[in-house]
Write a protein that holds these residues in place. Structure first.
Motif, PDB file in Angstrom:
ATOM      1  N   GLN A   1      49.617  47.703  42.924  1.00  0.00           N
ATOM      2  CA  GLN A   1      49.468  46.410  41.819  1.00  0.00           C
ATOM      3  C   GLN A   1      48.254  46.169  41.819  1.00  0.00           C
ATOM      4  N   MET A   2      47.482  45.749  40.851  1.00  0.00           N
ATOM      5  CA  MET A   2      46.114  45.255  40.880  1.00  0.00           C
ATOM      6  C   MET A   2      46.142  43.809  40.040  1.00  0.00           C
ATOM      7  N   LEU A   3      45.204  42.846  40.614  1.00  0.00           N
ATOM      8  CA  LEU A   3      44.985  41.437  39.779  1.00  0.00           C
ATOM      9  C   LEU A   3      44.059  41.698  38.587  1.00  0.00           C
ATOM     10  N   LYS A   4      44.392  41.286  37.560  1.00  0.00           N
ATOM     11  CA  LYS A   4      43.536  41.477  36.423  1.00  0.00           C
ATOM     12  C   LYS A   4      43.231  39.766  36.018  1.00  0.00           C
ATOM     13  N   ILE A   5      41.802  39.399  35.836  1.00  0.00           N
ATOM     14  CA  ILE A   5      41.525  38.211  35.810  1.00  0.00           C
ATOM     15  C   ILE A   5      40.478  38.008  34.566  1.00  0.00           C
ATOM     16  N   CYS A   6      40.815  37.078  33.665  1.00  0.00           N
ATOM     17  CA  CYS A   6      39.831  36.766  32.503  1.00  0.00           C
ATOM     18  C   CYS A   6      39.961  35.460  32.072  1.00  0.00           C
ATOM     19  N   ARG A   7      38.951  34.837  31.461  1.00  0.00           N
ATOM     20  CA  ARG A   7      38.959  33.669  30.801  1.00  0.00           C
ATOM     21  C   ARG A   7      39.858  33.303  29.576  1.00  0.00           C
TER      22      ARG A   7
END
Length: 224
Positions: free
Chosen positions: A218-224
């Protein structure tokens, strides 16, 4: 696996593509590689005409010093992988020795590109949690095998500050994996997600096709 400090251990473009669910459109973005170490990702992307800047404190050192550091830690890492072979998924690699040769191959590709890349400003000796980039300089940041993995060496406060700094310089940040060196889940992930939400960011945990450490898919995907 027990490590007292962060060690340089390189991966390839194919691995990055799988670890971060990278599409063809993603590969055409302005990318920041965080903690790339002796990965061949930048070299391979540059050959394809893509835009990548890699940062790592190890880039303050010469090619010979980096190679020596990798070789100094190589036997310890491979030995520990052999001792804990049941903690890994042996699909991409036949065994620990095959893994080691793949890592040395990635390093060789990196080293062949390193001096030119450093002169071109593609390899910069920078370290979190404070980066020398302007706001929103990058469209995508990829952080491989640094945050979350080294939970014993890097505090929860460091993780918070590091992620917010990466989000200052990049529109989107992806982090892989979400487990520690011992293959246990990062224990403060919920607190990290709360911090990100409180600062106006959207974060999602997404499955990826890459898995070497068991549970590390799994990966963590972050954006505003």
């Amino acid at each position: 696996m027990k490590l007292t400090e962060i060690v340089p251990w390189g991966r390839t473009l194919a691995e990055y593509t799988a670890m971060f669910n990278l599409s063809e459109a993603d590969l055409n973005l302005r990318i920041l590689g965080c903690g790339d170490g002796p990965a061949s990702f930048n070299a391979e992307m540059t050959e394809l005409g893509k835009s990548v800047i890699s940062i790592d404190p190890v880039y303050e050192f010469s090619a010979q010093q980096i190679e020596q550091r990798v070789r100094d830690t190589y036997e310890s890492i491979i030995s520990q992988v052999k001792q804990k072979a049941d903690r890994y998924v042996w699909k991409s690699f036949r065994n620990a020795d095959d893994l080691g040769q793949a890592r040395l191959g990635a390093m060789k590709k990196f080293l062949s590109d390193y001096e030119l890349g450093r002169a071109d400003g593609r390899y910069l000796g920078q370290a979190l949690p404070s980066l020398d980039f302007s706001d929103h300089q990058f469209e995508l940041c990829l952080c491989s095998h640094l945050l979350f993995l080294y939970a014993e060496q890097l505090s929860r406060e460091f993780h918070h500050a590091a992620l917010l700094e990466l989000l200052r310089v990049a529109a989107e940040v992806r982090v892989f994996p979400l487990i520690q060196l011992d293959c246990e889940p990062y224990p403060h992930l919920e607190r990290v997600l709360e911090t990100l939400s409180g600062n106006g960011y959207r974060a999602a945990i997404e499955p990826v096709s890459y898995e070497f450490q068991k549970g590390g898919n799994q990966m963590l995907k972050i954006c505003r």
